[in-house]
Design an enzyme around this catalytic site. Sequence first.
Site, mmCIF file in Angstrom:
data_model
loop_
_atom_site.group_PDB
_atom_site.id
_atom_site.type_symbol
_atom_site.label_atom_id
_atom_site.label_comp_id
_atom_site.label_asym_id
_atom_site.label_seq_id
_atom_site.Cartn_x
_atom_site.Cartn_y
_atom_site.Cartn_z
ATOM 1 N N THR A 84 2.599 -2.887 -7.533
ATOM 2 C CA THR A 84 3.587 -3.369 -6.564
ATOM 3 C C THR A 84 3.059 -4.568 -5.780
ATOM 4 O OG1 THR A 84 4.601 -2.738 -4.460
ATOM 5 C CG2 THR A 84 2.659 -1.527 -5.074
ATOM 6 N N ASP A 85 3.986 -5.342 -5.231
ATOM 7 C CA ASP A 85 3.576 -6.460 -4.366
ATOM 8 C C ASP A 85 3.081 -5.956 -3.008
ATOM 9 O OD1 ASP A 85 6.023 -5.639 -3.301
ATOM 10 O OD2 ASP A 85 6.887 -7.649 -3.176
ATOM 11 N N GLU A 86 3.338 -4.647 -2.716
ATOM 12 C CA GLU A 86 2.986 -4.139 -1.375
ATOM 13 C C GLU A 86 1.473 -4.113 -1.152
ATOM 14 O OE1 GLU A 86 5.411 -0.890 0.012
ATOM 15 O OE2 GLU A 86 7.027 -1.413 -1.363
ATOM 16 N N TYR A 103 0.977 4.472 0.964
ATOM 17 C CA TYR A 103 1.443 4.170 -0.407
ATOM 18 C C TYR A 103 0.743 2.930 -0.945
ATOM 19 C CZ TYR A 103 4.411 2.014 -4.005
ATOM 20 O OH TYR A 103 4.858 1.395 -5.154
ATOM 21 N N LYS A 154 -1.913 2.426 -4.091
ATOM 22 C CA LYS A 154 -1.658 1.544 -5.241
ATOM 23 C C LYS A 154 -2.752 0.473 -5.331
ATOM 24 C CE LYS A 154 1.332 1.482 -7.811
ATOM 25 N NZ LYS A 154 1.586 2.179 -9.096
#
Length: 353
Positions: free
Chosen positions: A134-136, A159, A163
């Site tokens: 993810t870009d997060e 989260y 990741k």
Amino acid sequence: MRNLKNILITGGAGFIGSHVVRRFVNNYPGSKIVNLDKLTYAGNLENLTDIENKPNYTFVKGDIVDGAFIDQLFEKHKFDGVIHLAAESHVDRSISNPTEFAMTNVIGTINLLNAAKKHWAGNYENCLFYHVSTDEVYGSLGEEGLFTEYTPYDPRSPYSASKASSDHFVMAYFHTYGLPVVMSNCSNNYGPNHFPEKLIPLAIHNIKEMKPVPVYGKGENVRDWLYVEDHATAIDLAFHNGVLGEKYNVGGNNEWKNIELIHLLCDIMDKKLNRPMGTSASLITFVKDRAGHDLRYAIDSSKIQAELGWKPSLVFERGLAKTVDWYLSNEKWLNDVTSGEYQKYYKGQYEER
Ligand code: NAD
Ligand code: TYD
């Protein structure tokens, strides 16, 4: 182009995973696709009824946290490719239960890497471990700028921390053991089969039911939205043609403030449901902000566009209208996933805080 024949897709009963499984089963009839999924609250085999009887498709129920089971699965199926999507994926749930995120997203990923390393020893040139991220992991942007593949990791939620950790392990196995890996970091997806705990499907469901539409804080946070099938196309391209040890950012070049997105959705829903304009917008309710709420995500996807020829196919208004159509014509799916455990989650998250 890589030609892999025994592909393990993890998390294939979830939102993005189901689109990836469908694409691979239909487009690569010469490859066997095994979908491994624990069927948590987010996993739903109803997402895959159209392909469940195809001869190149097998479903296996199991947990990636169980290392011995993963090892046996590799032994049995002789995988030469892995597309790893299984994860706990919702930021709000990670705030209530970070440990589960560490277990599935970090330990689960390490178990898969260990199995690949063991079973592919001596044959790395004919195998690939593809990690979906993810870009997060890049943290939060201010008003300006975009995440590139070189942006330093700065995760802010449990989260995104889990990741980010899994991404680091994937790259560590590439650098330390030479494991053949490719990875992508994608922005927010939307589309059919999205579990209604995330903003867009939750708002569609609540508008349909004439329930309040919760907007965190002032609705000023910005996300870059991509139609889920465009993400599946990017994964397909990078799985087959991506350079080993490289990562690719994937995004919609489609930034929306939450509140503006919700207004657009309200207008679409009023039209589709033949309600007077303004009916859905009257449901918008500003609620307590998410803890540590990242202000803005936005992706620079020029690398995958230039090197692999990928680009998003749908403009947002069209993608959103298609998504609304899907939810309105799949009432059974929506009713099934919003009964039982969902009611408890919804009360805890929105009504008892
Ligand atoms: P999802 O929550 O809809 O699906 C996750 C799937 O993984 C479910 O089917 C669930 O049953 C399965 N799963 C969970 N724990 C498991 C375990 N321990 N063992 C086996 N299976 C397990 O998630 P999603 O939105 O489809 O996201 C898929 C992947 O893509 C995740 O890795 C996520 O981090 C990443 N991603 C998501 C987005 C997004 O906008 N949704 C954007 C970029 C990247
Ligand atoms: P979400 O769909 O949970 O994705 P992510 O947090 O991974 O980006 O949330 C998208 C944006 O919408 C995010 O800024 C949080 C916000 N949001 C709300 O305003 N209300 C809600 O009920 C939810 C679930 C999210």
